[in-house]
Design an enzyme around this catalytic site. Structure first.
Site, short mmCIF file in Angstrom:
data_model
loop_
_atom_site.label_atom_id
_atom_site.label_comp_id
_atom_site.label_asym_id
_atom_site.label_seq_id
_atom_site.Cartn_x
_atom_site.Cartn_y
_atom_site.Cartn_z
N ARG A 177 59.80 29.13 36.80
CA ARG A 177 59.40 28.84 38.20
C ARG A 177 60.15 27.53 38.76
O ARG A 177 60.55 26.67 38.10
CB ARG A 177 57.76 28.63 38.47
CG ARG A 177 57.44 27.24 37.82
CD ARG A 177 55.99 26.85 37.86
NE ARG A 177 55.46 25.82 37.62
CZ ARG A 177 54.62 25.15 36.31
NH1 ARG A 177 54.13 26.32 35.97
NH2 ARG A 177 54.46 23.99 36.45
N GLU A 236 71.27 38.65 28.29
CA GLU A 236 70.21 39.35 29.17
C GLU A 236 70.56 40.36 30.01
O GLU A 236 69.99 41.45 30.22
CB GLU A 236 69.32 38.30 29.93
CG GLU A 236 68.59 37.56 29.09
CD GLU A 236 68.96 36.34 28.55
OE1 GLU A 236 68.33 35.58 27.80
OE2 GLU A 236 70.42 36.11 28.71
N ASP A 285 48.55 28.91 37.15
CA ASP A 285 49.43 29.59 36.26
C ASP A 285 48.92 30.93 35.74
O ASP A 285 47.53 31.29 36.01
CB ASP A 285 49.78 28.97 35.02
CG ASP A 285 51.22 28.65 34.61
OD1 ASP A 285 51.97 29.89 34.44
OD2 ASP A 285 51.77 27.55 34.48
#
Length: 484
Positions: A177, A236, A285
């Site tokens: 974030r 990734e 969260d």
């Protein structure tokens, strides 16, 4: 066929009635989050807000917020199929003669097809705004959301953050974030266990500025891959190519050597200076609690590139079920076969939504010897991100771990707290707020399997209550006669 980009995936969702447009003006501060929360918890669709107040850029949320949309995102009928495919490629085929070598060539060719492909340009370069050219890149043009009342500000919540190891050049893409401090600065919420944090720590040690690039909005496999718990050193974007069945096209940034997906909606280029930290948070969260404010690196934006008509994707996290729960369940199913490869006694695993990923794991095993449940607990606590799991419950292989009612029944009946509970200490997720020390504390394992004489159980273990099969069949055959 792999999705070309985010908007092709959105088009598929809309065609199936799984994405709804909201034409009414809606405030990115809290209002979008509250709409999303109601829709997610009702099992509703993805939402495209066409007119977020203060921005001309539409905002899409809840793209992955159901099992069906996760399957569509990764283009499979069953998420378990992905893990089976991964095993196929990871199984060591050692050719011993020329015929076997020839047979292995197609597999090697398919692996090569997943490697990211470098291109000169792409849709993310349609608009380029460089600070060094006296232009004015600013985050103010984006509908960045504030999602909960006590949040420290607005947060970018679906960023694909690209960095490289400043010593080895090894790349990483993670999802962290980013709190917006102003038009050109954000926080970079790198937890201590993450590869991005490792790259930044190295940059600090050698006193070197760390280039960072952030892609917002890409094809769904690439977006998911930024969240995947891959082993250190596994690319990734290579994994995304595997999921897509086609390589991810990557394009070089304007102001650094980093590369980002060419199909991205928006790209932020910049850097983090060694040692420069700023208070970030609080943030509502995925635990359902606010993660508290703390010091994190500052990301400086030097350039923005984007499509002419970008779409800004965001996710809203909070008390489950929320969208990230379905992403986590996909991870559970995808990586379970790899876990079973290392621990073949595992039958199934459930990371329940209420456990918010790292609080609880329920595992069923084919129990073969005394202490087998404890062996599995200790092994799981030694594996990657499973090391952060606070509670592990182990049940027999006949128990359906996806049925929490069945699990709790066995837990209550099969356990003696003095004998069957294990307490250890070790690393915890940074978001764990109950431990007295941040990121370190107690873990509990519960052996809810049937006990045997070889484990010191001297009494007779009672049999489960089950109706005789012939009576069940009789009642089934005569059910209509009963008039019930």
């Amino acid at each position: 066929m792999a999705y070309r980009d985010l908007r092709q995936f959105m088009g598929e969702l809309e065609k199936r009635g799984l994405l709804k447009r909201v034409a009414a003006p809606v405030d990115p501060e809290l209002e979008i989050a509250q709409i999303n929360d109601r829709v997610v918890k009702a099992g509703g669709p993805a939402l495209l807000f066409e007119n977020p107040r203060g921005s001309r850029v539409p905002c899409v949320v809840n793209l992955f917020g159901s099992p069906e949309r996760m399957r569509l995102a990764l283009e499979v009928a069953d998420l378990d199929d992905i893990g089976a495919r991964m095993l196929e490629f990871l199984e060591p085929d050692i050719p011993v003669n020329i015929i076997e070598k020839i047979k292995a060539l197609p597999k090697l060719k398919r692996l090569a097809d997943f490697i990211p492909r470098h291109v000169k340009s792409g849709p993310c370069k349609e608009v380029i705004i460089r600070r060094e050219q006296k232009q004015n890149p600013t985050l103010d043009i984006l509908p960045v959301l504030k999602t909960w009342p006590l949040d420290g500000g607005r947060f970018i919540t679906l960023p694909m953050v690209f960095t490289r190891d400043p010593e080895t050049g090894e790349g990483n893409c993670g999802m962290y974030r980013m709190q917006v401090f102003d038009g050109l600065r954000t926080g970079m919420h790198w937890h201590m266990h993450k590869d991005g944090a490792r790259h930044y720590a190295k940059a600090c040690r050698i006193g070197k500025r760390l280039p960072v690039a952030v892609a917002i909005g890409s094809d769904p496999a690439s977006m998911y891959s930024a969240t995947a718990p891959l082993p250190e050193g596994v690319d990734e974007m290579l994994f995304a190519g595997f999921l897509r069945g086609a390589p991810v096209e990557m394009v070089k940034c304007e102001t650094s050597e980093l590369e980002v997906p060419a199909n991205a909606e928006i790209v932020l280029e910049g850097y983090c200076d060694p040692g420069e930290l700023k208070l970030e948070g609080p943030f509502g969260d995925h635990t359902g609690y606010y993660s508290l404010a703390d010091m994190y690196p500052v990301f400086h934006i030097t350039c923005m590139t984007m499509r002419k008509d970008p779409v800004y994707p965001a996710t809203i996290v909070g008390r489950p079920p929320m969208e990230d729960c379905y992403i986590a369940k996909a991870t559970e199913r995808i990586f379970l076969p790899l876990l079973k490869k290392q621990l073949p006694e595992i039958v199934d695993m459930n990371l329940p939504l209420e456990g918010v990923f790292h609080n609880m794991a329920i595992v069923s095993i084919d129990k073969r010897y005394p202490g087998h449940a404890r062996k599995v607990m200790y092994a799981l606590w030694g594996m990657g991100q499973m090391s952060f799991v606070k509670m592990i419950i182990v049940v027999d292989g006949s128990v359906d771990v996806q049925d929490l009612s069945q699990v709790l029944w066995r837990l209550g009946n099969n356990t003696d707290p003095k004998r069957d509970v294990v307490i250890v200490e070790g690393p915890l997720d940074v978001l764990e707020h109950a431990s007295p020390i941040p990121a370190y504390g107690g873990k509990m394992g519960i052996d809810a399997t049937k006990k045997t004489a070889r484990e010191g159980f001297t009494r007779q273990w009672p049999p489960d209550i089950e109706m005789a099969e012939e009576i069940k069949k009789l009642v089934e055959s005569r059910w209509a006669e009963y008039g019930l």
